[in-house]
Design a protein around this motif. Structure first.
Motif, PDB file in Angstrom:
ATOM      1  N   ILE A 268      -5.375 -43.046  62.708  1.00  0.00           N
ATOM      2  CA  ILE A 268      -4.246 -43.653  63.426  1.00  0.00           C
ATOM      3  C   ILE A 268      -4.725 -44.361  64.690  1.00  0.00           C
ATOM      4  N   GLN A 269      -5.664 -43.750  65.402  1.00  0.00           N
ATOM      5  CA  GLN A 269      -6.197 -44.380  66.609  1.00  0.00           C
ATOM      6  C   GLN A 269      -6.855 -45.712  66.273  1.00  0.00           C
TER       7      GLN A 269
ATOM      8  N   ILE B 132      -4.066 -48.309  65.181  1.00  0.00           N
ATOM      9  CA  ILE B 132      -3.293 -48.808  66.322  1.00  0.00           C
ATOM     10  C   ILE B 132      -4.128 -49.767  67.159  1.00  0.00           C
TER      11      ILE B 132
ATOM     12  N   CYS C 259       2.689 -44.867  70.833  1.00  0.00           N
ATOM     13  CA  CYS C 259       2.568 -44.373  69.459  1.00  0.00           C
ATOM     14  C   CYS C 259       1.455 -43.340  69.352  1.00  0.00           C
ATOM     15  N   PHE C 260       0.280 -43.651  69.891  1.00  0.00           N
ATOM     16  CA  PHE C 260      -0.838 -42.716  69.784  1.00  0.00           C
ATOM     17  C   PHE C 260      -0.569 -41.451  70.596  1.00  0.00           C
TER      18      PHE C 260
ATOM     19  N   VAL D 102       1.708 -39.192  68.572  1.00  0.00           N
ATOM     20  CA  VAL D 102       1.005 -38.538  67.467  1.00  0.00           C
ATOM     21  C   VAL D 102       0.092 -37.431  67.993  1.00  0.00           C
TER      22      VAL D 102
ATOM     23  N   TYR E 156       3.767 -37.961  60.832  1.00  0.00           N
ATOM     24  CA  TYR E 156       3.700 -39.100  59.917  1.00  0.00           C
ATOM     25  C   TYR E 156       4.862 -40.064  60.135  1.00  0.00           C
TER      26      TYR E 156
ATOM     27  N   LEU F 232       3.743 -42.742  62.490  1.00  0.00           N
ATOM     28  CA  LEU F 232       2.926 -43.738  61.800  1.00  0.00           C
ATOM     29  C   LEU F 232       3.803 -44.666  60.965  1.00  0.00           C
TER      30      LEU F 232
ATOM     31  N   LEU G  94      -3.889 -46.449  54.342  1.00  0.00           N
ATOM     32  CA  LEU G  94      -4.112 -45.488  55.417  1.00  0.00           C
ATOM     33  C   LEU G  94      -4.258 -44.069  54.868  1.00  0.00           C
TER      34      LEU G  94
END
Length: 327
Positions: free
Chosen positions: A37-38, A41, A58-59, A62, A112, A115, A137
């Motif tokens: 995810i990092q 993004i 966002c990060f 998460v 999730y 994401l 992903l």
């Protein structure tokens, strides 16, 4: 009655079970989930598909959720076990509030779901584009586990199920945007109950929360629908009814554990109701009397949420506090 083992018993369990495969699967899956995810993004921000502010939020959201999930896991999985020393140092300097609040502030949605929201913002609401991006992903997130329990315990955080809904106007033959939802992707009954109650109390549209909560409260086991308020009695083809009830929407495959598996549908329908007020206004005309149960079931959700959190050693204050990644 307190749910789950008392905190002191849980500490003993932690000492015994930290070497079990379940813990290793959680750590590896969570670590891989964060890294993918990092990277996703960061790439989206560089390509100006996400603003830097949105990408950062966002990060952070998460990261907070992964650390929160570790904190309420049995046994407890601390940040130092999820991330190496260098990562802890860098991330805690960059996002200090995440590390200060993962054990005091609750998330508002599963990892999730964050994401999925980012993917929809980047790709748009075309179903094929969303699924293509998520499939890629998910493939990157998968950690290969071995052993007889690998299918059951491995890859805790990626979701394999996505739901989608929209409104279709039969007169104009036009449709709204698509709205998406995903599974909880959490393991453990108490942990799932915690997230369901968070979603019902804090995140989902009132009508979706009411449908889930009422059915949870009045239908503990299959076949006991006689305890349901008349407004939400399950719909039957032999009855005269102008709409399909909340219970019929969420009671899937005759399973008494509906609330642990139907979140994709609830999530996407909740987004649809938030965005389309005309639908909500029509629903209000169906049975206004049902709202009298809302306060009762909301209190029940809050109580179960607090009891589960306390039994898992979470720092529950006088008021439940929720994490805001935009602060």
């Amino acid at each position: 009655m307190q749910n789950g083992p008392p905190v002191h018993q849980r500490e003993m369990v932690d000492l015994v079970r930290h070497e079990e495969a379940e813990v290793q699967y959680f750590v590896q899956s969570g670590n891989r989930f964060l890294k993918i995810i990092q990277s996703f993004i960061a790439k989206s921000v560089r390509e100006e598909k996400l603003t830097q502010k949105k990408g950062r939020a966002c990060f952070k959201e998460v990261l907070h959720k992964i650390l929160f999930c570790g904190h309420i896991n049995i046994p407890v999985i601390n940040p130092e076990e999820m991330l190496d020393h260098r990562e802890i140092q860098l991330l805690s300097e960059k996002y200090p509030d995440v590390f200060q609040k993962y054990n005091t502030h609750l998330p508002k949605r599963p990892p999730y779901a964050v994401l999925l929201d980012a993917v929809v913002k980047i790709t748009g609401t075309n179903i094929n584009e969303v699924l293509k991006c998520l499939t890629d992903l998910n493939y990157q997130m998968l950690v290969k586990f071995t052993g007889t329990s690998s299918n059951k315990l491995g890859n805790t955080f990626p979701s394999e199920v996505i739901s989608c809904c929209c409104l279709w106007d039969v007169t104009t033959r036009g449709k709204t945007d698509n709205y998406f939802g995903t599974l909880l992707s959490l393991r453990g009954r108490q942990q799932k109950e915690i997230m369901i109650d968070i979603l019902c109390c804090q995140t989902w549209h009132q009508y979706i929360s009411l449908g889930v909560s009422i059915y949870k409260t009045f239908n503990k086991t299959p076949g006991s629908q006689h305890d349901l308020p008349s407004a939400v009695q399950p719909y039957s083809s032999h009855e005269s009814s102008s709409y399909k009830s909340c219970s019929d929407m969420i009671y899937i495959n005759n399973s008494p554990y509906f609330e642990f598996g139907i979140c994709p549908e609830c999530e996407c329908l909740s987004q649809l109701l938030y965005t389309n007020q005309q639908v909500v206004e029509k629903l209000e005309c169906l049975d206004i009397g049902i709202l009298m149960y809302f306060e009762e079931v909301t209190n029940s959700n809050h109580e179960r949420l607090k009891q589960n959190l306390k039994s898992l050693g979470f720092n529950v204050g006088y008021h439940l506090e929720f994490y805001d990644p935009n602060e």
